[in-house]
Design an enzyme around this catalytic site. Structure first.
Site, short mmCIF file in Angstrom:
data_model
loop_
_atom_site.label_atom_id
_atom_site.label_comp_id
_atom_site.label_asym_id
_atom_site.label_seq_id
_atom_site.Cartn_x
_atom_site.Cartn_y
_atom_site.Cartn_z
N GLN A 190 65.24 -57.23 11.78
CA GLN A 190 65.54 -56.25 10.73
C GLN A 190 64.75 -54.95 10.86
OE1 GLN A 190 65.25 -59.60 7.61
NE2 GLN A 190 66.76 -58.23 6.72
N HIS B 93 77.10 -56.05 18.55
CA HIS B 93 77.75 -55.26 19.60
C HIS B 93 79.21 -55.68 19.78
CE1 HIS B 93 73.49 -54.63 21.42
NE2 HIS B 93 73.74 -53.81 20.41
N ASP C 249 69.89 -52.11 16.83
CA ASP C 249 69.41 -51.59 18.11
C ASP C 249 68.16 -50.74 17.94
OD1 ASP C 249 71.65 -52.82 19.07
OD2 ASP C 249 72.62 -51.01 19.84
N ARG D 83 53.42 -60.84 6.16
CA ARG D 83 54.34 -61.83 6.74
C ARG D 83 55.36 -61.11 7.62
NH1 ARG D 83 59.70 -64.14 4.65
NH2 ARG D 83 59.98 -65.98 5.95
N HIS E 184 63.22 -66.24 12.44
CA HIS E 184 63.90 -65.53 11.35
C HIS E 184 65.26 -65.05 11.89
CE1 HIS E 184 63.06 -63.53 7.28
NE2 HIS E 184 64.32 -63.26 7.56
N ASN F 162 62.74 -69.68 8.72
CA ASN F 162 63.05 -68.98 7.48
C ASN F 162 64.42 -69.42 6.97
OD1 ASN F 162 62.64 -66.73 5.48
ND2 ASN F 162 64.57 -66.08 6.40
N GLU F 163 64.44 -70.17 5.88
CA GLU F 163 65.66 -70.48 5.13
C GLU F 163 66.72 -71.31 5.86
OE1 GLU F 163 67.36 -66.94 3.50
OE2 GLU F 163 65.64 -66.53 2.25
N ASN G 13 61.50 -68.87 -0.83
CA ASN G 13 62.18 -67.59 -1.06
C ASN G 13 63.08 -67.76 -2.27
OD1 ASN G 13 61.01 -66.78 1.32
ND2 ASN G 13 62.92 -66.48 2.44
N TYR H 172 65.51 -65.48 -5.23
CA TYR H 172 66.03 -64.19 -5.69
C TYR H 172 66.78 -64.25 -7.01
CZ TYR H 172 64.96 -62.23 -1.06
OH TYR H 172 64.32 -61.80 0.06
N GLU I 84 59.25 -64.82 -0.17
CA GLU I 84 60.12 -63.67 -0.42
C GLU I 84 60.58 -63.64 -1.86
OE1 GLU I 84 63.61 -63.18 2.07
OE2 GLU I 84 62.45 -63.64 3.87
#
Ligand code: PNW
Length: 480
Positions: A26, A46, A59, A84, A129, A173-174, A316, A318, A385
């Site tokens: 990310q 891509h 990219d 993290r 991740h 992660n998750e 995590n 939300y 998170e």
């Protein structure tokens, strides 16, 4: 089990720590530079530009491969005690296999870790991740059991190279996001939609990979390196819409099939997938004419091997949904949602965000933390998170409100007796939000993605978070 009305703690306890998080794909960019290999997100963005909301790629992303030093200065400026971030598997091991290490990748993560430590910021490192090396996907990715061994080999390389200085490790992660977005609905790279089948195969391989990486640390590194290893599991909070018994049962099943799916095998005393999940998928599979359950079995020795492989829970969280019992008659087409068999709803009064899936429901956070305390014997929890998406406003008051309310509920849950010791805000900078591209922003720092030098600017929320960390308390603490 929630003692409403108690409001003894207004300050975060002295052991409590604040941090900030990012992930490699990310933010880093430099997707094909200095020997990095191709991963599934490189290939996906891509090859299928129309699968990303704004047809963008990672990219360049935040150009953090070049601007890492500046980013650590931003981390430092917030006053957090840890950062993290994740390691890009294919930057370190270009083919995914551990026989060939990329020296530039080693240098990059060494630089980051050393600079963090020079600034008294502890590195907390995620191994996976979402950016699987493409050659491993060509073998079937997380549906092929051999990947568990290659993940262990990768973990061993990472512990060997960085474990003298990194003392907090997160394997995955998750699991829920990985298995569903990758293999159920195909919204994420590599875009494989095998509803009702792929996600379950993935979860078994992922659990074994996690356990292998945990045991490898235990056997070969723990004594000399003295760190701790956990996994980050994400979950919604599910609240029963009514007081009826059948909706309560549905709500429990929904929680067990989201959070419990990978939580139970690792953190419960008995191990294994949750019973309600096994029963339900077996029943639905049989009624669809499968010869056996689509959820793979964990053998007694696998159950034992996976159970207890944690030193902490990374969480995590939300948002929340209301749950009602769904249509329990299985359809003929297998799918995870059909297996869960509940109706999910939001309250029209809940505040919305820029993401279609995220509503502001702070009380759900406290319910969730207390549910974990009661169900799983009050484990050590690091919130890894929690964040709020908007369109990138510099004066991001909605984000400040979100965090203040969620932190208030976190403080309440500490007061309830939950063993939560860390809060990690997502995210440091605006970044590549997977299939949403750059259309959703979670950062405390704005990034101008139209400017090739990707300048960063602090938002109002950056100074809000700085204040919380500095005062170790929340402004307007009234909601107790
Ligand atoms: C997390 N949900 O994913 C990821 O770990 C981050 O990389 C990502 O940027 C962040 O959340 C924001 O989306 C999630 O539907 C995706 O509840 C979806 C959910 C939760 C977390």
């Amino acid at each position: 089990f929630i003692r409403n009305g108690d409001c003894q703690i207004h300050e975060f306890p002295s052991y409590f720590e604040f941090g900030i998080s990012t992930s490699a794909y990310q933010i880093e960019g430099a997707w094909n530079e200095d020997g990095k290999g191709e991963n599934i997100w490189d290939r996906f963005t891509h090859e299928y530009p129309n699968r990303i909301a704004d047809r963008s790629t990672g990219d360049i992303a935040c150009d953090s491969y070049r601007q890492w030093e500046n980013d650590i200065n931003l981390v430092k400026d917030l006053g957090v005690t840890y950062y993290r971030f994740s390691i890009s598997w294919s930057r370190l091991l270009p083919t995914g296999f551990s026989n060939k290490i990329n020296p530039a990748g080693v240098r990059y993560y060494n630089n980051i870790i050393d600079k963090l430590l020079q600034n008294d910021i502890e590195p907390m490192v995620t191994l996976y991740h979402w950016d699987l090396p493409q050659p491993l996907q060509d073998l079937g990715g997380l549906t092929n059991p051999v990947i568990a061994k290659y993940f262990r080999d990768y973990a061993i390389v990472v512990y060997t190279l960085f474990g003298d200085r990194v003392k907090k490790w997160i394997t995955f992660n998750e699991p829920w996001s990985i298995c569903l977005s990758t293999y159920e609905n195909g919204n994420h790279a590599p875009g494989i939609a095998m509803p009702g089948i792929g996600c379950y195969l993935c979860s078994k391989v992922l659990l074994l990979a996690h356990a292998k990486a945990y045991h490898a640390y235990d056997k070969r590194f723990r004594k000399t390196q003295n760190g701790i290893v956990g996994i980050t599991i994400s979950t919604f909070w599910y609240e029963s819409k009514t007081l009826s018994e059948k909706d309560a049962v549905a709500t429990e099943r929904a929680l067990q099939m989201n959070f419990g799916w990978c939580m139970n095998p690792i953190f419960s005393n008995k191990g294994d997938f949750p019973k309600v999940m096994k029963d339900r998928i077996e029943f639905v599979s049989k009624s669809q004419n499968f010869s056996e359950s689509r959820l793979p079995t964990l053998t007694p020795s696998e159950i034992k091997y996976i159970q207890g492989t944690y030193d902490f829970l990374g969480l995590n969280h939300y948002t929340t949904r209301f749950i009602e019992e769904g249509n329990l008659t299985p359809s003929q087409v297998p799918s995870f949602d059909d297996d869960v068999g509940v109706k999910m709803e939001v309250d029209p009064k809940w505040e919305k965000s820029a993401a279609h899936w995220l509503f502001v429901v702070p009380w759900g956070f406290r319910r969730l933390l207390n549910w974990i305390r009661v169900k799983y014997n009050n484990p050590l929890v690091f919130v890894t998170e929690n964040g709020y998406p908007d369109k990138g406003e510099l004066n991001d008051e909605a984000r400040i409100r979100y965090h203040n309310q969620y932190l208030t509920e976190l403080l309440n849950s500490i007061n309830d007796g939950c063993n939560v010791q860390r809060y990690t805000l997502w995210s440091l900078t605006d970044n590549m939000e997977w299939s949403s591209g750059y259309t959703l922003k979670f950062g405390l720092y704005y990034v101008d993605f139209n400017n090739s030098s990707r300048p960063r600017l602090p938002k109002s929320s950056a100074s809000y978070y700085k204040g919380v960390i500095n005062n170790r308390s929340l402004p307007n603490f009234t909601n107790c």
